[in-house]
Structures are given as structure tokens and as C-alpha cells.
Design an enzyme around this catalytic site. Sequence first.
Site, mmCIF file in Angstrom:
data_model
loop_
_atom_site.group_PDB
_atom_site.id
_atom_site.type_symbol
_atom_site.label_atom_id
_atom_site.label_comp_id
_atom_site.label_asym_id
_atom_site.label_seq_id
_atom_site.Cartn_x
_atom_site.Cartn_y
_atom_site.Cartn_z
ATOM 1 N N CYS A 1 -16.524 36.212 8.363
ATOM 2 C CA CYS A 1 -17.506 36.402 7.296
ATOM 3 C C CYS A 1 -17.971 37.843 7.156
ATOM 4 O O CYS A 1 -18.791 38.148 6.294
ATOM 5 C CB CYS A 1 -18.697 35.473 7.514
ATOM 6 S SG CYS A 1 -18.205 33.733 7.631
ATOM 7 N N HIS B 1 -27.633 38.342 5.542
ATOM 8 C CA HIS B 1 -26.530 37.398 5.714
ATOM 9 C C HIS B 1 -27.016 35.995 5.370
ATOM 10 O O HIS B 1 -26.344 35.266 4.655
ATOM 11 C CB HIS B 1 -26.013 37.467 7.145
ATOM 12 C CG HIS B 1 -24.766 36.694 7.385
ATOM 13 N ND1 HIS B 1 -23.605 36.909 6.667
ATOM 14 C CD2 HIS B 1 -24.491 35.681 8.265
ATOM 15 C CE1 HIS B 1 -22.662 36.068 7.094
ATOM 16 N NE2 HIS B 1 -23.175 35.320 8.050
ATOM 17 N N GLU C 1 -31.287 36.500 12.697
ATOM 18 C CA GLU C 1 -31.284 37.647 11.790
ATOM 19 C C GLU C 1 -32.700 38.139 11.528
ATOM 20 O O GLU C 1 -32.936 39.355 11.441
ATOM 21 C CB GLU C 1 -30.592 37.290 10.468
ATOM 22 C CG GLU C 1 -30.441 38.495 9.554
ATOM 23 C CD GLU C 1 -29.610 38.224 8.312
ATOM 24 O OE1 GLU C 1 -29.223 39.204 7.632
ATOM 25 O OE2 GLU C 1 -29.336 37.039 8.020
ATOM 26 N N LYS D 1 -26.985 33.829 -1.037
ATOM 27 C CA LYS D 1 -26.189 32.640 -0.704
ATOM 28 C C LYS D 1 -26.928 31.365 -1.091
ATOM 29 O O LYS D 1 -26.319 30.299 -1.210
ATOM 30 C CB LYS D 1 -25.873 32.604 0.798
ATOM 31 C CG LYS D 1 -24.861 33.646 1.264
ATOM 32 C CD LYS D 1 -24.554 33.468 2.751
ATOM 33 C CE LYS D 1 -23.532 34.465 3.261
ATOM 34 N NZ LYS D 1 -24.093 35.823 3.401
ATOM 35 N N HIS E 1 -21.805 30.248 0.576
ATOM 36 C CA HIS E 1 -21.297 31.269 1.494
ATOM 37 C C HIS E 1 -19.812 31.480 1.234
ATOM 38 O O HIS E 1 -18.994 30.603 1.507
ATOM 39 C CB HIS E 1 -21.537 30.810 2.936
ATOM 40 C CG HIS E 1 -21.194 31.828 3.974
ATOM 41 N ND1 HIS E 1 -20.718 33.086 3.678
ATOM 42 C CD2 HIS E 1 -21.258 31.766 5.336
ATOM 43 C CE1 HIS E 1 -20.510 33.749 4.798
ATOM 44 N NE2 HIS E 1 -20.829 32.978 5.811
ATOM 45 N N PHE F 1 -17.850 34.911 12.637
ATOM 46 C CA PHE F 1 -17.395 34.244 13.853
ATOM 47 C C PHE F 1 -16.699 35.262 14.762
ATOM 48 O O PHE F 1 -16.040 36.194 14.291
ATOM 49 C CB PHE F 1 -16.417 33.122 13.515
ATOM 50 C CG PHE F 1 -17.068 31.871 12.971
ATOM 51 C CD1 PHE F 1 -18.437 31.734 12.883
ATOM 52 C CD2 PHE F 1 -16.280 30.799 12.547
ATOM 53 C CE1 PHE F 1 -19.017 30.572 12.390
ATOM 54 C CE2 PHE F 1 -16.840 29.637 12.053
ATOM 55 C CZ PHE F 1 -18.216 29.521 11.969
#
Length: 415
Positions: free
Chosen positions: A163, A303, A314, A335, A340, A399
Site C-alpha cells: 500500500c 493513510h 497513525e 479513503k 483503499h 504490509f
Amino acid sequence: MHRRVVVTGVGLISSVGSGTEENWSAIKCGKNGIELIQQFDATGFAARIAGEVKNFDPLDYVDKKDVKKMGRFIQFAVAASDFAMKSAQLSVPEEDSEMFGVYIGSGIGGFEVIEREHRNLLERGPGRISPFFIPSCIVNLASGYVSIRYGAKGPNSATATACTTSAHSIGDSYRLIKHGYADTMICGGAEACVTPMGIGGFAAMRALSTRNDEPHKASRPWDKGRDGFVVGEGSGILVLEELDRARKRDAPILAEIVGYGMSGDAFHITAPPDDGNGAYRVMRNALLDAGIEPSQVQYVNAHGTSTGQGDRAETLAMKRAFGDHAYKMAVSSTKSMTGHLLGGAGGLEAGITVLAIRDQIAPPTINHDEPDEGCDLDYVPNKARPLEIEYAASNSFGFGGTNGCLVFKKYDSRS
């Protein structure tokens, strides 16, 4: 002496629109693109919702003979690149082609192609596998097709960092121009993972929202009622140019890119550390690269995936990176509207961040009704607002613990 780099074009495709201004208008209005999945029968799936690109016809952008050679993610990348190049009012003169590059990534690539050709193998035998199977699904072919389309003979690369893919593609392109390896780069990412294996795989991890009866309310970053992220698809592409070249051709300069940070969590294959240490360090690194103080940033496109652990981490990271100023700046997750986009997310969100600077507007985080414990920043709940933005950041985390942060600045023609 390092060269300055500016953004002259933005191309966006997502579940809220096909085209840059269509996307931006929808984002400013808080339009939600999450609906029940239409691309396949999702009956029996734990998650049956996604941010699908609607009414997308690849023939609007690609010759009929080429469509079957391209996975859906490549089609998105080509279309978004067209939007970006038109936005930049740019072509590739032959004399400049060797300093004109393309850097477009994807987290997964042609998932739907892999699934289709695997069915062909099992049901019809190896002789019925398409000769276009490999080139239509591998990640770097998005860059390849765009490079061929425009005759761009400079750096031609792709990254696949989950991502964070798009953020790394844009950041690496920024450095290529900054250090003189290219003058212009088409960069970003694309993804098309709304497929049975894509949705099924993420659902098996229990990472997805299962609010199937209320799709429009499913993606809700930092909200107490969030239950996972929603898969989206599409593409976000920027055109970056060396400042003097952009000025020479009287380009429409939308913003300047001034900082890029990278970091690794070194913690877990899918989860961030609870204290958000990797996210903190990537923002710190980007601010250091930009040569600015945390207090100079007015807006962060976070994010913000709508997962419990990720959103909290975050938030903690932003508090550590920005100190008390974290409570004074606007933070939003778009998002909440688009879902996403995985490897395409950073490109879409970097583009939105640039447009936020251009128009001096902070886009909203929709579905933000009841803040979760510890999620206490200004997330621009539910409605966009005018905001004086000189510096803005865009965060992406992936990831494997791979992180990227981009810092953009309002362009000052006097400097």
C-alpha cells in the site's frame, strides 16, 4: 546543487469518478463511492462491498486491439496518465525523450487476469492460456505501456511495496529529477483487486469491513464504529517536472514537491507497532528532507484505512512527529469516500493533496460520527473546509512494514 521539482499534472480514477476534476469535485462534496460489488457474484463472501470504478470503458482510452493485452490495473494507469498529461498540457518531444521517464507501480498487478487464466488452465487445458497472460498482469507493464504510449525513453521502472507503492513511485521519481537523472516523470500507481481472490483473501485476514447492509457507512477512519477497511480500485498519477523546464514552457504548476521519507517498521508482516514508530519516523524523515519544522504543515492526507490498530497507531505517530502542532493542523482520510486503493492509494491521495493545496481546501473524512478513544485530532469531520495550506503531507503505509511520506508546498512563482 539539487534541482527543484514541481507537480504540473494530476490524473485520477477512483470509485467517485473518472477524471481529475470529477474526482476532486466529488471528494470536496464528501461523495461516497462504496457500494455492493458488481464485478462478480459476491454472495457468500464475508465482505460484499467495494469502491469499484463505475462506467469505465477502456475503449475510451485504449485501442480495441490493445485492450485484451492489458489487465484492468494497466487500463486504469493508462487512462489516469492521459488525464495527468492533459492536465500538464504536455507531450514528449523527441529531443527530450531520454530525460522523460515513467515510474508506475501496483501492489498486486493483474489479479483478475491471473484468476481468469487459471480457470482456463483448469477447465480448458494449457493450450488455452492467453499469449497475453504474462504481459497483461505483471506490475511493470503499467509503466511499460505508458512509456510506449508517449515515447518516454528515460527511466522506466515500477515498484511493488504493497500500500506504499504509489508514494514510493512518486518519491523515487522526485529524487530522479532532483539529482539530474530525469527532467520529467509520469509517476504513481494503479490497482484492480476487486476480484473473488482479492476480496476473499483480505476477508480471510479479517481485515475488511463487513458492513454489507450499509456500504456508504463502511469506511469510517478513526470512528468508534469502524470494523475494517474497504477495498477500492483505480489509479493516481502525477506529472513531475524540473522547475526551470516547467517555467520555460509556461506549465500550469500545481504545487512543489519538497520532501520524501521512507522507513521500515521491522515489526510484523501486516500490523504496525502500537506506538506507530515506523509511521513517526517516516514523517520525521520527510520533514527533514523538506527542511521544514513540523509547525509549518497545515494539512495531512493520512493513510487512515479504517482499521482499529492502524488508525490509532497513525494518530500516535502524528502526535509524536508534530508535537502539540498535531492538534492545530487538519488531518483527513479520503479513503472514507474512495475505499483503499492498495498500491494505487498513495497516487490518488498525493493527487488529492496537491489539489487541496491548489484550491486551499481541506477535504473531509466522512462517516466520522463518534471518535474512538485516543483518536482526538482534527480529522475534518464530514465536511470540507477552506484552509490556508502552505505545506501538506501525504502518508502511505504497507504490509511488510514499509512506509512512505511525501511533502508538498504551495508554489510561489516569486521564489
